[in-house]
Design a protein around this motif. Structure first.
Motif, mmCIF file in Angstrom:
data_model
loop_
_atom_site.group_PDB
_atom_site.id
_atom_site.type_symbol
_atom_site.label_atom_id
_atom_site.label_comp_id
_atom_site.label_asym_id
_atom_site.label_seq_id
_atom_site.Cartn_x
_atom_site.Cartn_y
_atom_site.Cartn_z
ATOM 1 N N VAL A 21 -10.559 -5.248 5.511
ATOM 2 C CA VAL A 21 -9.202 -5.270 4.550
ATOM 3 C C VAL A 21 -9.192 -4.628 3.349
ATOM 4 C CG1 VAL A 21 -7.840 -7.187 3.526
ATOM 5 C CG2 VAL A 21 -9.264 -7.572 5.686
ATOM 6 N N ASN A 22 -8.198 -3.997 3.136
ATOM 7 C CA ASN A 22 -7.737 -3.182 1.873
ATOM 8 C C ASN A 22 -8.861 -2.201 1.466
ATOM 9 O OD1 ASN A 22 -5.116 -4.136 1.824
ATOM 10 N ND2 ASN A 22 -5.567 -5.520 0.037
ATOM 11 N N VAL A 59 -1.553 -11.005 -3.630
ATOM 12 C CA VAL A 59 -0.580 -9.911 -3.475
ATOM 13 C C VAL A 59 -0.016 -10.387 -4.866
ATOM 14 C CG1 VAL A 59 1.526 -9.140 -2.760
ATOM 15 C CG2 VAL A 59 -0.312 -9.420 -1.166
ATOM 16 N N ILE A 66 -6.068 -13.132 0.805
ATOM 17 C CA ILE A 66 -5.891 -11.960 -0.244
ATOM 18 C C ILE A 66 -4.737 -12.048 -1.171
ATOM 19 C CG2 ILE A 66 -4.668 -10.646 1.006
ATOM 20 C CD1 ILE A 66 -6.132 -8.072 0.021
ATOM 21 N N LYS A 110 3.726 -4.427 4.248
ATOM 22 C CA LYS A 110 4.249 -4.287 2.984
ATOM 23 C C LYS A 110 4.982 -5.546 2.893
ATOM 24 C CE LYS A 110 7.475 -1.791 0.319
ATOM 25 N NZ LYS A 110 8.487 -0.627 0.431
ATOM 26 N N THR A 152 -0.803 -1.536 8.212
ATOM 27 C CA THR A 152 -0.548 -1.734 6.867
ATOM 28 C C THR A 152 0.696 -2.917 6.877
ATOM 29 O OG1 THR A 152 -1.428 0.184 6.181
ATOM 30 C CG2 THR A 152 -0.032 -1.158 4.468
ATOM 31 N N ASP A 180 3.700 -4.664 -2.808
ATOM 32 C CA ASP A 180 2.439 -4.232 -2.666
ATOM 33 C C ASP A 180 1.971 -4.482 -1.143
ATOM 34 O OD1 ASP A 180 2.131 -4.052 -5.388
ATOM 35 O OD2 ASP A 180 0.898 -5.831 -5.668
ATOM 36 N N THR A 181 0.959 -3.545 -0.635
ATOM 37 C CA THR A 181 0.567 -3.419 0.688
ATOM 38 C C THR A 181 -0.892 -4.200 0.847
ATOM 39 O OG1 THR A 181 -0.412 -1.314 0.553
ATOM 40 C CG2 THR A 181 1.982 -1.439 1.075
ATOM 41 N N ILE A 182 -1.032 -4.677 2.354
ATOM 42 C CA ILE A 182 -2.284 -5.116 2.758
ATOM 43 C C ILE A 182 -2.634 -4.241 4.084
ATOM 44 C CG2 ILE A 182 -3.650 -7.133 3.864
ATOM 45 C CD1 ILE A 182 -1.422 -9.011 2.620
ATOM 46 N N ASN A 183 -3.734 -3.637 3.981
ATOM 47 C CA ASN A 183 -4.098 -2.663 5.289
ATOM 48 C C ASN A 183 -5.370 -3.501 5.652
ATOM 49 O OD1 ASN A 183 -6.516 -0.554 5.843
ATOM 50 N ND2 ASN A 183 -4.595 0.193 6.236
#
Length: 506
Positions: free
Chosen positions: A442-443, A471, A469, A415, A413, A476-479
Motif C-alpha cells: 500500500v502506497n 488521507v 490509512i 483518488k 490507484t 490525495d491518492t491511495i495506491n
C-alpha cells in the motif's frame, strides 16, 4: 467505475451508424408456408406431400431444395450428422425472405465428421435468415460466400471447430451476424478466428462489405476474435464480448479485434474503408483492438490486458491518408500502452485511460478482474458467487523478491474526494491453507504476506481488511499493489471507504 486520466480534449462527434454495417435490421414477416423437419421422427418422409408438423420432412437437403421465397423451415430437436452442408443458391426476395431456424425451444445441432473436414456453407444466397442452430465438429464452421447478400445469422452457436468459426467472404455484402456464440475454434490448424471477414492477401480480390457483427460472445480462439481483412469495407462491429482469444499470437501485435490495412497483396479498397468498432467489451487479451486503416473506434471497454500488451494499437503500414478516430473508450491499462499510435494518422480524443478510480462520498468499489496487469500471476475467471460473475484467480506462486522484477499482478490507484481515515477491504475466497494469501503493498510500501480468512464452500467469499490509512487532504491518492503468493485463491473486489461502519458481509 471512474477513471481519470484523459487523452486529448472533448470533441463533438456524430456517430454515422449508417456509414457501416449491413443496413438490415430484421427480415420482414414471413409470407409463405411453414415447413417442418424432424430427422429423429421415424414417420418423417422426404415427399412433397409431407412437410407439416405431424408429417415432417426427413433430411435437410430435401427440405432446402423445396423452399420458396417467404417460406420458413422449422427444424425439430436432434443432432444432424453431415460431412458438409452446402446451401447453394437459396434466394428469397426483399419482401419474402427464406428462414431456416430451430423449432422454438429445441436444440438443433449440425455435427460434422471431425475437425479436419467439412463446413456449413451459404453460397450465393440472398434474403435468407439462419437462426438458433448449433454447428460443431467441422473443420470450418459457417461460411457465407459466393456473393451472398442480405443474410441474417442470429443466435447461432459455433464451437469445437478446426479452423475459423464464422467466415464471410467472396464479395458478399449486407450480412448481419448477431447474438451468436463462438468458442473453441482453431483446434486443428491455422485460421482459428472467431469471425473472419474477407480473404487473405494471396487472393482472389475480395471486397466483402457492409457486414454487421453485433452482440456476440467470442472466447477461446487461437487467432483473432474478429478479423476484418484488407479489402473489406464499411463493416460495423458493436456490442460484442470478447476474451481469451489470440492464443497463437500471444506475443505478437495482433488484436482481439483486428482491422487490416486497406491493401495487402492482391487485396485493395482504394477509398476509406470506414469501419466502425463500438460498444464492445474486451478483456483477458494481449491487445484489445489493432487498427491499420480508416476507422472509428469508440465507446469500447477494454481491461485485463497483458502487461506488455496494448489496449488499442494504431498502425499505418501502407501509409494511407484515412483517419483513425479513437475516442470515448475506457481502457484499464498502463497509460503508456493503453493507446499506442505508430504514426500521426490517428485522431485520439476524450478516452478514459489508466488504473485510477475516484471515490464518491468517501467510498469506491473496484472489481479485481478489471485491474489485472500481469496475466502470468492472475487471470479473470467466471464464478457464480462473485459480483458480476467474475473474479481474479491466482495462477502461480510468485516469490516476494521476484515482484521487484515482474511488477505486481494487480495495481490500481484511488483518488479520494474526502479527507479522513480510509479502510481498505478485499473480498476473497480460499478453501485451504495452500491458497489463502497474497502479497500486498500500500502506497509504495514493501510487499507483505496477507492471509485470507478461509471459506467452507467454493461458492462463498469473505471480506478481509487489508489496511487503514490516513488521507490528510481531499484529492490525495491511495495506491494498492497485489502479487500472487499462493495459487488458486480468488479475489472478487476491493472496497476503499472512510466510513468506519462500512462492512459488507463476513
Amino acid at each position: 467505475m471512474a477513471v481519470i486520466l484523459f487523452i486529448g480534449l472533448l470533441a463533438a462527434y456524430s456517430c454515422p451508424a449508417a456509414a457501416a454495417g449491413a443496413g438490415v435490421e430484421a427480415a420482414p414477416e414471413a409470407r409463405g408456408k411453414t415447413y417442418y423437419l424432424d430427422g429423429e421422427n421415424r414417420e418423417a418422409l422426404n415427399s412433397l406431400n409431407y412437410g407439416t408438423e405431424d408429417r415432417p420432412w426427413k433430411t435437410i437437403d430435401f427440405a432446402l431444395a423445396n423452399l420458396k421465397p417467404g417460406d420458413t423451415l422449422l427444424i425439430k430437436e436432434g443432432t444432424y450428422n453431415t460431412t458438409r452442408l452446402m446451401i447453394n443458391g437459396l434466394k428469397g426476395t426483399p419482401e419474402a425472405w427464406i428462414t431456416i431456424k430451430a423449432y422454438p425451444g429445441h436444440k438443433v445441432v449440425l455435427k460434422g465428421a471431425g475437425i479436419t473436414t467439412g463446413r456449413v456453407q451459404l453460397y450465393n444466397c440472398h434474403y435468407v435468415v439462419f437462426q438458433d442452430i448449433e454447428i460443431t465438429n467441422f473443420n470450418q464452421g459457417l461460411f457465407i460466400e459466393g456473393g451472398s447478400s442480405n443474410v441474417i445469422v442470429d443466435g447461432v452457436k459455433v464451437y469445437d471447430i478446426g479452423q475459423e468459426g464464422i467466415h464471410v467472404k467472396g464479395n458478399s455484402s449486407h450480412v448481419v451476424l448477431q447474438n451468436c456464440t463462438v468458442h473453441h475454434v482453431g483446434l486443428y490448424i491455422y485460421n482459428g478466428e472467431g469471425f473472419y471477414i474477407g480473404t487473405g492477401s494471396a487472393g482472389p480480390l475480395d471486397n466483402t462489405s457492409y457486414v454487421t457483427i453485433r452482440n456476440n460472445l467470442i472466447y477461446y480462439t487461437t487467432e483473432e476474435g474478429i478479423e476484418l481483412k484488407p479489402g473489406t469495407h464499411h463493416c460495423l462491429v458493436e456490442g460484442n464480448t470478447i476474451y481469451n482469444v489470440n492464443h497463437n499470437y500471444w506475443d505478437d501485435i495482433v488484436g482481439a479485434i483486428e482491422i487490416g490495412p486497406n491493401k495487402l497483396g492482391v487485396q485493395l479498397w482504394r477509398d476509406n474503408p470506414q469501419h466502425i468498432i463500438r460498444d464492445n467489451t474486451i478483456h483477458s487479451v494481449n491487445i484489445g483492438i489493432m487498427v491499420d486503416t480508416g476507422s472509428q473506434i469508440y465507446n469500447n471497454n477494454i481491461y485485463n490486458v497483458k502487461k506488455d500488451g496494448y489496449g488499442i494499437y494504431i498502425d499505418n503500414s501502407t501509409g494511407d491518408n484515412f483517419p483513425r478516430e479513437v475516442y470515448q473508450n475506457t481502457i484499464v491499462h498502463t497509460p503508456a500502452k493503453a493507446i499506442y499510435a505508430e504514426n500521426n494518422s490517428a485522431l485520439i480524443e476524450n478516452n478514459k485511460v489508466g488504473l485510477v478510480f475516484n471515490t464518491s462520498g468517501g467510498s469506491v468499489e473496484v472489481e479485481a478482474e478489471e485491474v489485472i496487469l500481469d496475466v502470468e500471476q492472475f487471470r479473470a475467471v467466471s464464478h457464480a458467487g462473485a459480483s458480476g460473475g467474475m473474479a481474479a484467480q491466482a495462477i502461480r506462486e510468485t516469490p516476494q523478491a521476484e515482484l521487484s522484477k515482474t511488477g505486481p499482478g494487480m495495481e490500481f490507484t484511488v483518488k479520494t474526494d474526502e479527507a479522513g481515515w480510509y479502510y481498505i477491504w478485499m473480498l476473497v475466497s480460499a478453501l485451504d491453507k495452500g491458497q489463502d494469501s497474497a502479497w500486498i503493498s500500500v502506497n509504495g510500501g514493501s510487499y507483505n504476506a496477507f492471509p485470507y480468512p478461509l471459506v467452507d464452500s467454493p461458492d462463498k467469499f469473505r471480506w478481509a481488511k487489508l489496511a487503514v490509512i490516513q488521507v490528510r487532504n481531499a484529492g490525495d491518492t491511495i495506491n494498492i499493489r497485489v502479487g500472487a503468493r499462493e495459487m488458486n485463491g480468488l479475489i472478487d473486489k476491493f472496497i476503499i471507504t472512510n466510513n468506519v461502519y462500512y462492512r459488507w458481509g463476513d
